[in-house]
Scaffold this active site. Structure first.
Site, PDB file in Angstrom:
ATOM      1  N   ASP A  21      42.905  -7.331  72.276  1.00  0.00           N
ATOM      2  CA  ASP A  21      42.473  -8.529  71.669  1.00  0.00           C
ATOM      3  C   ASP A  21      43.800  -9.259  70.900  1.00  0.00           C
ATOM      4  OD1 ASP A  21      40.856 -10.315  69.649  1.00  0.00           O
ATOM      5  OD2 ASP A  21      41.393  -8.821  68.058  1.00  0.00           O
ATOM      6  N   ASP A  23      44.237 -11.578  67.604  1.00  0.00           N
ATOM      7  CA  ASP A  23      44.030 -11.909  66.063  1.00  0.00           C
ATOM      8  C   ASP A  23      43.814 -10.692  65.351  1.00  0.00           C
ATOM      9  OD1 ASP A  23      44.569 -14.947  66.171  1.00  0.00           O
ATOM     10  OD2 ASP A  23      42.604 -14.684  67.280  1.00  0.00           O
TER      11      ASP A  23
END
Length: 285
Positions: A21, A23
């Site tokens: 991922d 953020d």
């Protein structure tokens, strides 16, 4: 894309690929989201956003997160007006994002990481819900860092191959990232299976997406999120908090305490040996 059938192993198998991922995991963009959101809330006499609301937004596609936020915030403006204000603040803050603790070291280690059995390089991909314009805002000044991800192995939230409504906590983005990895492998290398992948996530919906994909997961929550889920960590790690049950049905993959996921405070704590990874040069471990 449907959930994978998880084979039950006596212990989790060694990994051959890492899928990240972005953020709140690799860069501090979640802090920028929060800062901008709180500025808008304060303008209308509301806020700040609490963690029990923010937790539901993290990792989700923009439209889904927007719907949840606006239902909670009850702002005296339209969704279009809110989006315009939000975009102005994102343009201001996102170009200042910075790597989070442990990321640069972890990426350096990946350059010499090797699979335990075959000795092949550990494959990598990015799987972020950010759409291309926001991705560029957040990362253009960090391209040396993100250059570790080949362009075809950067899967973004607006990828047309992800069906509408199938963002995290659905497994589609992680399965697509694995497909991109396998497409890049030399013909002599056997395709990597979901159970041989390690997902890195900070968000609860993202952990569930990884588990629904039949993958192993490392969860690195922000301190506020960790506090919110204190006492429920094992549910999060199993992908069984119910985040996606309304859309996907109960998560039938894995079980609480099955050893397929782990929590840590930052990527500085990551231990490659725990996941069956070796190094071409042991000094780089």
């Amino acid at each position: 894309m449907k959930n994978q059938i998880l084979t039950v192993y006596p212990s989790p198998p060694p990994i051959r690929a890492c899928i990240f991922d972005m953020d709140g995991l690799l860069i501090d963009s979640e802090d920028k989201y929060t800062r901008g959101t709180n500025e808008i809330l304060a303008k209308y006499g509301k806020g700040p956003i609490p963690w029990d609301v923010k937790a539901k937004l993290q990792g989700r596609p923009g439209t889904a997160a927007m719907d949840i936020f606006l239902k909670w915030a009850q702002l005296p403006i339209t969704a279009e007006e809110y989006t315009a204000e939000q975009n102005d603040l994102h343009t201001k803050y996102f170009p200042t994002t910075a790597p989070l603790a442990g990321v640069e070291t972890l990426f350096q280690q990946l350059s010499v990481a090797r699979t335990a059995q075959e000795g092949h390089p550990v494959a990598i991909a990015l799987a972020t819900s950010s759409h291309l314009p926001k991705f560029r805002l957040k990362t253009s000044h960090l391209e040396p860092l993100f250059s570790i991800f080949p362009p075809e192995q950067r899967i973004l939230g607006d990828d047309p191959r992800i069906p509408s409504g199938r963002g995290k906590p659905a497994p589609d983005i992680y399965l697509l990232a694995l497909s991109a990895i396998n497409d890049s492998l030399h013909a002599s290398i056997p395709p990597i299976q979901p159970h041989e992948c390690l997902v890195f996530e900070d968000a609860v919906p993202g952990v569930e997406a990884g588990r629904r994909a039949g993958m192993q997961v490392v969860w690195v929550p922000a301190s506020g999120l960790a506090e919110l889920y204190q006492g429920r960590e094992h549910e999060v790690l199993a992908g069984k908090t119910g985040e996606g049950d309304d859309l996907l049905g109960p998560n039938e993959l894995g079980s609480v305490g099955d050893g397929w996921a782990a929590q840590m405070n930052s990527l500085e704590e990551f231990d490659w040996a725990r996941w069956g990874v070796e190094f071409a040069n042991r000094e780089n471990k």
